[in-house]
Design an enzyme around this catalytic site. Structure first.
Site, PDB file in Angstrom:
ATOM      1  N   LYS A   1       6.548  -5.974   5.611  1.00 50.05           N
ATOM      2  CA  LYS A   1       6.773  -5.482   4.251  1.00 50.05           C
ATOM      3  C   LYS A   1       8.116  -5.911   3.670  1.00 50.05           C
ATOM      4  CE  LYS A   1       3.892  -1.301   4.302  1.00 50.05           C
ATOM      5  NZ  LYS A   1       3.902   0.169   4.090  1.00 50.05           N
TER       6      LYS A   1
ATOM      7  N   PRO B   1      23.214   7.384   6.586  1.00 54.21           N
ATOM      8  CA  PRO B   1      23.690   7.563   5.204  1.00 54.21           C
ATOM      9  C   PRO B   1      23.722   6.272   4.395  1.00 54.21           C
ATOM     10  CG  PRO B   1      25.071   8.788   6.744  1.00 54.21           C
ATOM     11  CD  PRO B   1      24.148   7.951   7.576  1.00 54.21           C
TER      12      PRO B   1
ATOM     13  N   GLY C   1      11.152   2.246   4.144  1.00 54.39           N
ATOM     14  CA  GLY C   1      10.249   1.572   3.220  1.00 54.39           C
ATOM     15  C   GLY C   1       9.430   2.522   2.377  1.00 54.39           C
TER      16      GLY C   1
ATOM     17  N   GLY D   1      -0.639  13.393   3.865  1.00 52.13           N
ATOM     18  CA  GLY D   1      -0.350  11.972   3.882  1.00 52.13           C
ATOM     19  C   GLY D   1      -1.520  11.116   3.450  1.00 52.13           C
TER      20      GLY D   1
ATOM     21  N   SER E   1      -7.946   0.033   5.969  1.00 51.38           N
ATOM     22  CA  SER E   1      -8.384  -0.521   4.686  1.00 51.38           C
ATOM     23  C   SER E   1      -9.796  -1.095   4.710  1.00 51.38           C
ATOM     24  CB  SER E   1      -7.396  -1.580   4.204  1.00 51.38           C
ATOM     25  OG  SER E   1      -6.159  -0.984   3.885  1.00 51.38           O
TER      26      SER E   1
ATOM     27  N   THR F   1       1.289  -5.173   5.548  1.00 53.56           N
ATOM     28  CA  THR F   1       1.724  -3.985   6.268  1.00 53.56           C
ATOM     29  C   THR F   1       2.710  -4.373   7.355  1.00 53.56           C
ATOM     30  OG1 THR F   1       0.923  -1.949   7.291  1.00 53.56           O
ATOM     31  CG2 THR F   1      -0.178  -3.983   7.944  1.00 53.56           C
TER      32      THR F   1
ATOM     33  N   ASP G   1       2.895   2.298  -2.260  1.00 52.77           N
ATOM     34  CA  ASP G   1       2.992   3.571  -1.540  1.00 52.77           C
ATOM     35  C   ASP G   1       3.444   4.683  -2.483  1.00 52.77           C
ATOM     36  OD1 ASP G   1       2.184   2.535   0.884  1.00 52.77           O
ATOM     37  OD2 ASP G   1       4.221   2.237   1.649  1.00 52.77           O
TER      38      ASP G   1
ATOM     39  N   GLY H   1      14.262  10.631   3.903  1.00 54.48           N
ATOM     40  CA  GLY H   1      13.837   9.370   4.500  1.00 54.48           C
ATOM     41  C   GLY H   1      13.968   8.259   3.476  1.00 54.48           C
TER      42      GLY H   1
ATOM     43  N   ASN I   1       3.957  -4.293  -0.422  1.00 52.41           N
ATOM     44  CA  ASN I   1       2.746  -4.124   0.393  1.00 52.41           C
ATOM     45  C   ASN I   1       1.516  -4.743  -0.263  1.00 52.41           C
ATOM     46  OD1 ASN I   1       2.210  -2.182  -1.554  1.00 52.41           O
ATOM     47  ND2 ASN I   1       2.148  -0.457  -0.122  1.00 52.41           N
TER      48      ASN I   1
END
Length: 291
Positions: A71, A159, A135, A244, A21, A67, A108, A132, A92
């Site tokens: 979070k 699960p 977070g 990404g 950042s 971060t 995000d 996924g 975040n």
């Protein structure tokens, strides 16, 4: 030049070697004449609960970027959270409201959705699969639901995580059809890898790429390399892909708006960023080794 009038954004996490950042925000602030800087702050987990309220007592603090590993813990330290943060179960970004209350948000997923729209891929009415439910996966799922997807399938190797995320999405976005339990990408117009798979050489692919349709939009959250094995395989199938880093750059304008600072676009941020390729590669390798 930092002066007595300079305000700052605290970037709080540990360790700080992965932080990008400062090299993205600060060149933009300098170019735009904004007297604000992002400052990395290495705060370990056991110190965070005391540190966050203390840092927000500083009058020249604009807000905080949060971060890992904080979070989730930050949710217990703020006074209110956005719907995206509530669904994700993580924040975040934190800002101090005019009445002194702390507001937490999660960007995000917003960055991921803005990236899609920049590419002309509007999520409205789409069928989406998110693999996924951690977070970042939870944040993306929340933002896709808010953006108006018609159907959202969630899969996680645990699960319970996917089922809990599904319950939160149903609570906050009842119009979205949500299901769990399968990672088969067949029939989905949008497929997202929100797992760490792809950070390490030899990682298995998150879904069966042979089941992808050529027109599917495929997104990735892994930052350690631009074109992961998953994205390469999807592109070979004729899919449009989102790397990404797109999520990273696209969420920064949303952060700036959240902090009531002058904003810009992802392309401008990319053109001004002063990322050291060697340092970034080292940080990514170290981050991958720690997973």
């Amino acid at each position: 030049m930092i002066t007595g009038l300079t305000t700052f954004i605290a970037h709080i996490g540990y360790p700080t070697f992965t932080f990008k950042s400062p090299q993205i925000y600060n060149p933009w602030f300098d170019q735009a004449g904004v007297d604000t800087v992002v400052v990395p702050m290495a705060c370990q987990k056991e110190d965070f609960a005391a540190f966050l309220p203390a840092v927000f007592r500083l009058q020249n603090l604009v807000g905080a970027l949060i971060t890992m590993p904080h979070k989730v813990a930050v949710c217990d330290l703020v006074d209110d959270m956005s719907p995206a943060a509530r669904v994700a179960g993580a924040c975040n970004a934190v800002r101090r409201m005019p009445d002194g209350r702390l507001l937490g948000d999660m960007f995000d997923g917003e960055g991921f959705v803005r990236g899609l729209r920049t590419k002309g891929q509007d999520p409205v009415g789409k069928r989406a699969l998110v693999v996924g439910a951690g977070g970042v996966g939870s944040a993306i799922a929340a933002s896709l639901a808010a953006a108006g997807v018609a159907e959202l399938a969630l899969f996680d190797v645990q699960p319970g995580a996917a089922n809990a995320l599904a319950a939160r999405i149903r609570q906050h976005f009842p119009a979205v059809e949500v299901r769990t339990g399968r990672s088969d990408p067949e029939g989905f117009e949008l497929v997202v890898n929100a797992t760490p798979l792809g950070m390490k050489p030899g990682d298995p692919l998150p879904v069966d790429v042979d089941r992808l349709s050529p027109g599917t939009m495929v997104g990735e959250v892994v930052l350690s390399q631009e074109m992961t094995a998953f994205l390469q395989a999807a592109q070979a199938k004729g899919c449009t892909v989102q790397i990404g880093a797109d999520m990273l750059f696209e969420q920064i304008p949303a952060y700036l708006e959240f902090f009531d600072l002058p904003s810009t676009d992802a392309a401008t941020l990319r053109s001004l960023a002063q990322l050291d390729p060697a340092a970034s590669a080292t940080a990514s390798a170290q981050a991958a080794a720690s997973v």
